[in-house]
Design a protein around this motif. Structure first.
Motif, PDB file in Angstrom:
ATOM      1  N   ASP A  73      45.612  28.553  47.097  1.00  0.00           N
ATOM      2  CA  ASP A  73      45.103  28.205  45.729  1.00  0.00           C
ATOM      3  C   ASP A  73      43.484  28.443  45.795  1.00  0.00           C
ATOM      4  OD1 ASP A  73      44.660  25.772  47.685  1.00  0.00           O
ATOM      5  OD2 ASP A  73      43.779  24.766  45.977  1.00  0.00           O
ATOM      6  N   LEU A  74      43.105  28.296  47.120  1.00  0.00           N
ATOM      7  CA  LEU A  74      41.617  28.787  47.351  1.00  0.00           C
ATOM      8  C   LEU A  74      41.413  30.175  46.763  1.00  0.00           C
ATOM      9  CD1 LEU A  74      38.506  28.500  47.893  1.00  0.00           C
ATOM     10  CD2 LEU A  74      39.510  29.018  50.677  1.00  0.00           C
ATOM     11  N   THR A  75      42.262  31.155  47.250  1.00  0.00           N
ATOM     12  CA  THR A  75      42.382  32.342  46.995  1.00  0.00           C
ATOM     13  C   THR A  75      42.560  32.788  45.560  1.00  0.00           C
ATOM     14  OG1 THR A  75      43.077  33.026  49.149  1.00  0.00           O
ATOM     15  CG2 THR A  75      43.471  34.661  47.498  1.00  0.00           C
ATOM     16  N   ALA A  76      43.391  32.037  44.820  1.00  0.00           N
ATOM     17  CA  ALA A  76      43.755  31.991  43.668  1.00  0.00           C
ATOM     18  C   ALA A  76      42.588  31.706  42.753  1.00  0.00           C
ATOM     19  CB  ALA A  76      44.921  31.468  43.023  1.00  0.00           C
ATOM     20  N   ARG A  77      41.949  30.503  42.974  1.00  0.00           N
ATOM     21  CA  ARG A  77      40.728  30.039  42.290  1.00  0.00           C
ATOM     22  C   ARG A  77      39.530  31.040  42.497  1.00  0.00           C
ATOM     23  NH1 ARG A  77      38.519  24.805  44.094  1.00  0.00           N
ATOM     24  NH2 ARG A  77      39.384  25.283  46.061  1.00  0.00           N
ATOM     25  N   LEU A  78      39.466  31.893  43.685  1.00  0.00           N
ATOM     26  CA  LEU A  78      38.248  32.737  43.825  1.00  0.00           C
ATOM     27  C   LEU A  78      38.584  33.978  42.971  1.00  0.00           C
ATOM     28  CD1 LEU A  78      37.010  33.114  47.529  1.00  0.00           C
ATOM     29  CD2 LEU A  78      35.793  33.383  45.312  1.00  0.00           C
ATOM     30  N   PHE A  79      39.984  34.493  42.925  1.00  0.00           N
ATOM     31  CA  PHE A  79      40.145  35.709  42.051  1.00  0.00           C
ATOM     32  C   PHE A  79      39.869  35.079  40.723  1.00  0.00           C
ATOM     33  CE2 PHE A  79      42.858  37.448  45.653  1.00  0.00           C
ATOM     34  CZ  PHE A  79      41.963  38.613  45.674  1.00  0.00           C
ATOM     35  N   ALA A  80      40.369  34.023  40.207  1.00  0.00           N
ATOM     36  CA  ALA A  80      40.209  33.903  38.728  1.00  0.00           C
ATOM     37  C   ALA A  80      38.973  33.701  38.292  1.00  0.00           C
ATOM     38  CB  ALA A  80      40.867  32.459  38.451  1.00  0.00           C
ATOM     39  N   LEU A  81      37.913  33.140  39.232  1.00  0.00           N
ATOM     40  CA  LEU A  81      36.821  33.090  38.868  1.00  0.00           C
ATOM     41  C   LEU A  81      35.970  34.491  38.872  1.00  0.00           C
ATOM     42  CD1 LEU A  81      33.976  31.204  38.127  1.00  0.00           C
ATOM     43  CD2 LEU A  81      33.766  30.625  40.558  1.00  0.00           C
ATOM     44  N   ALA A  82      36.246  35.166  39.772  1.00  0.00           N
ATOM     45  CA  ALA A  82      35.692  36.507  40.003  1.00  0.00           C
ATOM     46  C   ALA A  82      36.037  37.307  38.643  1.00  0.00           C
ATOM     47  CB  ALA A  82      36.196  37.130  41.346  1.00  0.00           C
ATOM     48  N   ARG A  83      37.253  37.126  38.184  1.00  0.00           N
ATOM     49  CA  ARG A  83      37.804  37.849  37.154  1.00  0.00           C
ATOM     50  C   ARG A  83      37.149  37.765  35.935  1.00  0.00           C
ATOM     51  NH1 ARG A  83      42.334  40.973  36.676  1.00  0.00           N
ATOM     52  NH2 ARG A  83      43.494  40.389  38.463  1.00  0.00           N
ATOM     53  N   ASP A  84      36.781  36.353  35.734  1.00  0.00           N
ATOM     54  CA  ASP A  84      36.285  35.766  34.614  1.00  0.00           C
ATOM     55  C   ASP A  84      34.753  36.352  34.566  1.00  0.00           C
ATOM     56  OD1 ASP A  84      36.612  34.198  32.297  1.00  0.00           O
ATOM     57  OD2 ASP A  84      35.234  32.656  33.269  1.00  0.00           O
ATOM     58  N   LEU A  85      33.932  35.944  35.806  1.00  0.00           N
ATOM     59  CA  LEU A  85      32.729  36.412  35.695  1.00  0.00           C
ATOM     60  C   LEU A  85      32.622  37.847  35.478  1.00  0.00           C
ATOM     61  CD1 LEU A  85      31.251  34.185  38.785  1.00  0.00           C
ATOM     62  CD2 LEU A  85      30.976  33.800  36.177  1.00  0.00           C
ATOM     63  N   LEU A  86      33.113  38.581  36.367  1.00  0.00           N
ATOM     64  CA  LEU A  86      32.869  40.057  36.308  1.00  0.00           C
ATOM     65  C   LEU A  86      33.447  40.628  35.079  1.00  0.00           C
ATOM     66  CD1 LEU A  86      33.298  40.975  39.994  1.00  0.00           C
ATOM     67  CD2 LEU A  86      31.529  41.013  38.944  1.00  0.00           C
ATOM     68  N   GLY A  87      34.569  40.233  34.334  1.00  0.00           N
ATOM     69  CA  GLY A  87      35.365  40.543  33.541  1.00  0.00           C
ATOM     70  C   GLY A  87      34.820  40.420  31.893  1.00  0.00           C
ATOM     71  N   ARG A  88      33.952  39.410  31.978  1.00  0.00           N
ATOM     72  CA  ARG A  88      33.652  39.045  30.762  1.00  0.00           C
ATOM     73  C   ARG A  88      31.973  39.048  30.540  1.00  0.00           C
ATOM     74  NH1 ARG A  88      36.958  33.701  28.928  1.00  0.00           N
ATOM     75  NH2 ARG A  88      38.920  34.365  30.040  1.00  0.00           N
ATOM     76  N   THR A  89      31.381  38.888  31.441  1.00  0.00           N
ATOM     77  CA  THR A  89      29.905  38.694  31.401  1.00  0.00           C
ATOM     78  C   THR A  89      29.114  39.924  30.882  1.00  0.00           C
ATOM     79  OG1 THR A  89      30.020  37.053  32.908  1.00  0.00           O
ATOM     80  CG2 THR A  89      27.692  37.836  32.478  1.00  0.00           C
ATOM     81  N   PRO A  90      28.416  40.258  29.875  1.00  0.00           N
ATOM     82  CA  PRO A  90      27.610  41.546  29.558  1.00  0.00           C
ATOM     83  C   PRO A  90      26.805  42.049  30.672  1.00  0.00           C
ATOM     84  CG  PRO A  90      27.395  39.766  27.914  1.00  0.00           C
ATOM     85  CD  PRO A  90      27.971  39.196  29.015  1.00  0.00           C
ATOM     86  N   PHE A  91      26.899  43.273  30.943  1.00  0.00           N
ATOM     87  CA  PHE A  91      26.391  43.923  32.026  1.00  0.00           C
ATOM     88  C   PHE A  91      24.780  43.325  32.315  1.00  0.00           C
ATOM     89  CE2 PHE A  91      24.015  47.546  33.918  1.00  0.00           C
ATOM     90  CZ  PHE A  91      24.622  47.414  35.261  1.00  0.00           C
ATOM     91  N   PRO A  92      23.992  43.527  31.259  1.00  0.00           N
ATOM     92  CA  PRO A  92      22.696  43.163  31.622  1.00  0.00           C
ATOM     93  C   PRO A  92      22.386  41.913  32.171  1.00  0.00           C
ATOM     94  CG  PRO A  92      23.007  44.134  29.350  1.00  0.00           C
ATOM     95  CD  PRO A  92      24.145  43.694  30.042  1.00  0.00           C
TER      96      PRO A  92
END
Ligand SMILES: O=C(O)CCC(=O)C(=O)O
Ligand SMILES: [Fe+2]
Length: 338
Positions: A73-92
């Motif tokens: 579940d630690l790995t899953a939470r990290l992946f979910a957060l990273a996917r969210d942060l990197l996948g949605r945040t505008p590049f600038p």
């Protein structure tokens, strides 16, 4: 033209089609070495590494690691957060966050061709920094996890796994107590959260071919990446995908040895060349990569070795000098005895 606009989360990766120096060049990635059959990796059990560990280090230099005790579940939470942060945040916005990186760090002295820019972005964390770890954006509220907190928790597991694994390696190599302690600095090194964004054009790498400069590296790829997920190993003259594990999503980690493991074993262990192909399908790849090196003050040496004794800071300085001068790492060959 680049693929990105300032509103999209994608970094401004350049396209090969826009290269102005294509004349006479072949597309390197396409023209390269043949692709071999998928490679079956051995599995090592961290609770009972036994002779399988030494055999895997001498054989392929990469293996699956089972029974590592990293909570799913630690790995899953990290992946979910990273996917969210990197996948949605505008590049600038992303690029202003601590630890964020993308592409291939450019040497001011040379121009990196679009085809040589890695289709990767992520967060780079020096594990020796004081906690709390400053990486990524602040969490939206106190109830949300900070990326740095999850990374710190994950890094503690990596340190435990790396120490346990290296103690077993040291025993197999009959290293003395000093070398056993100093040839892996499990609380130093760094951790990277990687995202390989979907790439619209063939011929790009996620990460170009290389060997790691580490003692050992531990890769955790998200379940969506399946068996290989784009990671390829150079073996028997060909680039090979990794065969999917017998049980899908078996939770095993991937461990690959680096140049320091090769040096401390007088070439008995393999520092395996590997690369990641750019994400082309619907699935984009995420991975958590932990890199462990000898302590800075450790003299890396081995009886009967082809290499002269050296330290990690010397090795790093040489790699940097080579990157600047010729655009690529030469590695251990620079330390051959004359
Ligand atoms: O993301 C991966 O799976 C591997 C990355 C890698 O080889 C590296 O960062 O050295
Ligand atoms: Fe690597």
């Amino acid at each position: 033209m680049a693929v990105e606009s300032s509103e999209t989360p994608c970094p401004p990766f350049p396209l090969i089609g826009d290269e102005d120096d294509v004349g006479g060049h072949e597309n390197q990635a396409a023209a390269e070495v043949p692709q071999g059959e998928a490679l079956e990796l051995p599995t090592v059990d961290l609770e009972a590494p036994g002779p399988a560990l030494d055999a895997a280090c001498r054989g392929l230099g990469i293996f699956r690691l089972a029974n590592h005790g990293v909570p799913a579940d630690l790995t899953a939470r990290l992946f979910a957060l990273a996917r969210d942060l990197l996948g949605r945040t505008p590049f600038p916005e992303k690029k202003a966050q601590p630890g964020y990186f993308w592409g291939t760090p450019e040497e001011p002295s040379r121009r990196v061709r679009p085809r040589d820019v890695n289709w990767i972005e992520g967060y780079h964390v020096h594990l020796a920094q004081p906690r709390p770890i400053a990486v990524g954006p602040p969490p939206p509220s106190d109830d949300d996890p900070a990326l740095g907190d999850l990374v710190a928790e994950y890094a503690d597991h990596m340190a435990r796994v790396a120490r346990r694994l290296f103690d077993a390696i040291a025993e197999a190599l009959c290293l003395d107590a000093d070398r056993t302690a100093s040839y892996i600095n499990e609380h130093g090194g760094y951790l990277r959260v990687h995202r390989y964004p979907r790439c619209p054009e063939p011929g790009h790498h996620g990460i170009q071919a290389h060997t790691d400069s580490t003692t050992l590296s531990i890769i955790n790829q998200d379940a969506a990446s399946g068996g290989s997920g784009g990671l390829q190993v150079h073996h028997d003259g060909a680039w090979r995908d990794l065969a999917a594990p017998g049980v899908p999503d078996d939770g095993a980690l991937l461990v690959n040895l680096g140049d320091m493991a090769k040096a401390i074993s007088a070439d008995a262990y393999r520092s395996v060349p590997h690369r990641v192909v750019a994400s082309m399908g619907d699935d984009e790849r995420l991975s958590l990569c932990y890199f462990a090196f000898p302590r800075d003050d450790a003299v890396v040496s081995c009886d009967g070795s082809r290499y002269r004794p050296f330290t990690v800071p010397e090795f790093r300085a040489q790699v940097q000098a080579d990157l600047k001068a010729i655009g690529s790492k030469v590695g251990l060959e620079r330390f051959l005895r004359h």
